[in-house]
Scaffold this motif. Sequence first.
Motif, PDB file in Angstrom:
ATOM      1  N   SER A  13       0.822  -1.206   0.000  1.00 40.39           N
ATOM      2  CA  SER A  13       0.000   0.000   0.000  1.00 40.39           C
ATOM      3  C   SER A  13       0.860   1.261   0.000  1.00 40.39           C
ATOM      4  CB  SER A  13      -0.936  -0.002   1.214  1.00 40.39           C
ATOM      5  OG  SER A  13      -1.718   1.164   1.244  1.00 40.39           O
ATOM      6  N   TYR A  16       2.609   1.761  -3.358  1.00 40.39           N
ATOM      7  CA  TYR A  16       1.718   2.382  -4.341  1.00 40.39           C
ATOM      8  C   TYR A  16       1.649   3.898  -4.129  1.00 40.39           C
ATOM      9  CZ  TYR A  16      -2.612   3.878  -6.574  1.00 40.39           C
ATOM     10  OH  TYR A  16      -3.531   4.566  -7.322  1.00 40.39           O
ATOM     11  N   ARG A 160      -8.014   6.530  -1.388  1.00 40.59           N
ATOM     12  CA  ARG A 160      -6.650   6.298  -1.862  1.00 40.59           C
ATOM     13  C   ARG A 160      -6.517   6.956  -3.215  1.00 40.59           C
ATOM     14  NH1 ARG A 160      -4.563   0.282  -1.560  1.00 40.59           N
ATOM     15  NH2 ARG A 160      -2.601   1.405  -1.892  1.00 40.59           N
ATOM     16  N   LEU A 163      -7.540   5.381  -6.781  1.00 37.87           N
ATOM     17  CA  LEU A 163      -8.365   4.184  -6.607  1.00 37.87           C
ATOM     18  C   LEU A 163      -9.731   4.490  -6.008  1.00 37.87           C
ATOM     19  CD1 LEU A 163      -5.680   1.673  -5.304  1.00 37.87           C
ATOM     20  CD2 LEU A 163      -6.630   1.846  -7.602  1.00 37.87           C
ATOM     21  N   ARG A 164      -9.764   5.406  -5.073  1.00 30.40           N
ATOM     22  CA  ARG A 164     -11.035   5.718  -4.410  1.00 30.40           C
ATOM     23  C   ARG A 164     -10.947   7.122  -3.817  1.00 30.40           C
ATOM     24  NH1 ARG A 164     -15.077   2.319  -3.338  1.00 30.40           N
ATOM     25  NH2 ARG A 164     -13.769   0.515  -3.774  1.00 30.40           N
ATOM     26  N   ASP A 232      -0.439  -7.415  -5.922  1.00 27.46           N
ATOM     27  CA  ASP A 232      -0.597  -7.917  -4.557  1.00 27.46           C
ATOM     28  C   ASP A 232      -1.645  -9.020  -4.475  1.00 27.46           C
ATOM     29  OD1 ASP A 232      -2.805  -6.353  -5.051  1.00 27.46           O
ATOM     30  OD2 ASP A 232      -2.810  -5.365  -3.099  1.00 27.46           O
ATOM     31  N   LYS A 234      -4.792  -8.809  -5.437  1.00 27.42           N
ATOM     32  CA  LYS A 234      -6.160  -8.310  -5.328  1.00 27.42           C
ATOM     33  C   LYS A 234      -6.699  -7.928  -6.703  1.00 27.42           C
ATOM     34  CE  LYS A 234      -6.126  -6.461  -0.596  1.00 27.42           C
ATOM     35  NZ  LYS A 234      -6.313  -5.225   0.212  1.00 27.42           N
ATOM     36  N   LEU A 236      -9.079  -5.698  -9.322  1.00 22.71           N
ATOM     37  CA  LEU A 236      -9.546  -4.330  -9.477  1.00 22.71           C
ATOM     38  C   LEU A 236     -10.536  -4.281 -10.640  1.00 22.71           C
ATOM     39  CD1 LEU A 236      -7.955  -1.070  -8.815  1.00 22.71           C
ATOM     40  CD2 LEU A 236      -8.695  -1.332 -11.173  1.00 22.71           C
ATOM     41  N   ARG A 276      -9.637   5.687 -12.053  1.00 23.04           N
ATOM     42  CA  ARG A 276      -9.205   4.457 -11.372  1.00 23.04           C
ATOM     43  C   ARG A 276      -8.250   3.664 -12.280  1.00 23.04           C
ATOM     44  NH1 ARG A 276     -12.203  -0.510  -8.355  1.00 23.04           N
ATOM     45  NH2 ARG A 276     -11.979   0.748  -6.512  1.00 23.04           N
ATOM     46  N   TYR A 491     -10.127  -4.384  -4.560  1.00 21.49           N
ATOM     47  CA  TYR A 491     -10.076  -2.966  -4.178  1.00 21.49           C
ATOM     48  C   TYR A 491     -11.468  -2.376  -4.277  1.00 21.49           C
ATOM     49  CZ  TYR A 491      -5.030  -2.959  -4.069  1.00 21.49           C
ATOM     50  OH  TYR A 491      -3.711  -3.204  -3.730  1.00 21.49           O
TER      51      TYR A 491
END
Length: 491
Positions: A13, A16, A160, A163-164, A232, A234, A236, A276, A491
Motif C-alpha cells: 500500500s 503504491y 486512496r 483508486l477511491r 498484490d 487483489k 480491481l 481508477r 479494491y
Amino acid sequence: MAKEITSRSENYSQWYNDIVVKAGLADYSAVRGCMVIKPYGYAIWEKMRDQLDRMFKETGHQNAYFPLFIPKSFFSREAAHVEGFAKECAVVTHYRLKNDPNGKGVVVDDDAKLEEELVVRPTSETIIWNTYKSWIQSYRDLPILINQWANVVRWEMRTRLFLRTAEFLWQEGHTAHATKQEAVEEAERMIDVYATFAREWMAMPVVVGKKSEAERFAGAVVTYSIEALMQDGKALQAGTSHFLGQNFAKAFDVKFLNKEGRQEYVWATSWGVSTRLMGALVMTHSDDNGLVLPPKLAPIQVVFVPIYRKEEELSAITEVVQKLRNELHAKGITTDYDDRDNLKPGFKFAEHEMRGVPIRVAIGPKDLEKGTAEVARRDTLQKQFVDQDKLANTVENLLDEIQQNLYNRALEFRESKTVKVDSYDEFKKVIAEKGGFVLAHWDGTPETEAIIKEETKATIRCIPEDLPEEDGKCIVTGKPSKRRALFALAY
C-alpha cells in the motif's frame, strides 16, 4: 531515488502511494478525500481519454455534457438506484453565504435555502433520462448514443489516490434503443471496447464477464465488467457496462412510437471507466524502482540524456540529439531532451526511471566518436549500444517489444495466480495464503455469496464469459452448479 520508494514486499500500500506521489502523478488536496492530478499524471490520463474517445466515436457515439447538479427528487424515481447511491451523495442545500455577524468569516445564509436540494452528480442516469424524455418521440429518434466526459462525486470516507476518492474524473455513456436486443448488443459492445483498450493500450490483461446480482450496478438488469489482477493478488474492477432494461425509461416515462404505431418504453444502457485506470496502470506494471509505463500511454516515450564535461561537448551532442529526435518524431514517437545543467546524469537516470519513461538514450563524447548511443529500456532495465543511424528503427521496434512484454508479463502473473478449487476449505486456504483469482462453483444464490464474503472477504468479481459450462457442485452448499465464478479479494 528508488530508495525513496517502499518495497512492494515490505508494504504494498505504501509502495503504491510512494510511486503515485514521487513519480509526479498526483498529490493530496486540502479537501479531504480529494486529490490533485499533477501535469504528468494528467498527461497519461489525456492519452487514455483521447484513445477511448476515438474508440467511442468509431462505434457511433457522440459527446455531450449534462449538469453537475441533479434534483434530489430524481433519485426517488428508481428505487434500486437511490438505494445504491444514497450513502455516497453530497447534497447542496443553500445557494449563498454571508459575512458572520460575529466577525468570524462567512456563514451559510439561512434565507438562501433551496426549494429542492440538489445532489452533486454521483452518476448521471437520472438527469439524462429526464432529458431524453423530451428528445424521444418516435423510433426515428433512436438510437441515441451519447457519451459524457465529466467529474463525479461519491462521498468516500476511506480514500486512496486514483483508486477511491470523493471526486474523480470519468466518462459515462448513456444510450437509448428501440429494442432489447439492440441495448444488450450495445452493452456487450462497450465492455469489449474497454477490454480491447485495457489489453492493447494499458498492456493489462482483463477477464470479461457478468456481475452477480449482488454486485450489479444499482438499477441495472445486467452488469458486465472487466476485472484485472494487481501485483498484490487483489482484483480491481477496471470498467463496467450495464444493460438497464426499461427501468429508467419507466421511471422517467420515456416512451416512443414504434414502427407499428404503438407506444412502448425505451431500452437503455450505461457504461463507464474512470481515473481508477491510473491506479490500475501503476499496480499492474510498476516495480520497486518506480513507475513503469506501457509505451502507448507514456507522455514521453524516449528521453535523451547528454553526458558531457565541457560546453563544446554539449553543443556537439545536442546537434546529434536534435537530428535523432527529428527522426523519431517523424515516426510519431514522443521525446524529451534532458539537458538540465544543474543535475548529474545519474540523478537524471534515476528520475526518468522513477517516472517510467520506456526508453532512455544516453550520448557522450565517446558515443559521438563511435557513432553510437546507449539505449536503456525501462521494463527490463537492460542496456545496449546502438548505431546512431539505426537508432530510430531500433527504438520504434523496442517500443513495440516493450508494450508486448509488459502485457505478456502481466498475463503470466495473472495465470500463475489463478486457481480452480472444488472445496470450501481449499477456497479459504487459497484466499488467505495466496490470493489472486479463484475459480469455484457457486449455486447462484445471494445468500451463499453473502456467506462467502462475510467469512473470507472475497467477492464474486464476475462470471467469466469465456469459461464453458461445467457441471459441478457449489463449494458451500453442495447444490448443482453449471459454471464457475471468479472470486477474489478486491479494491
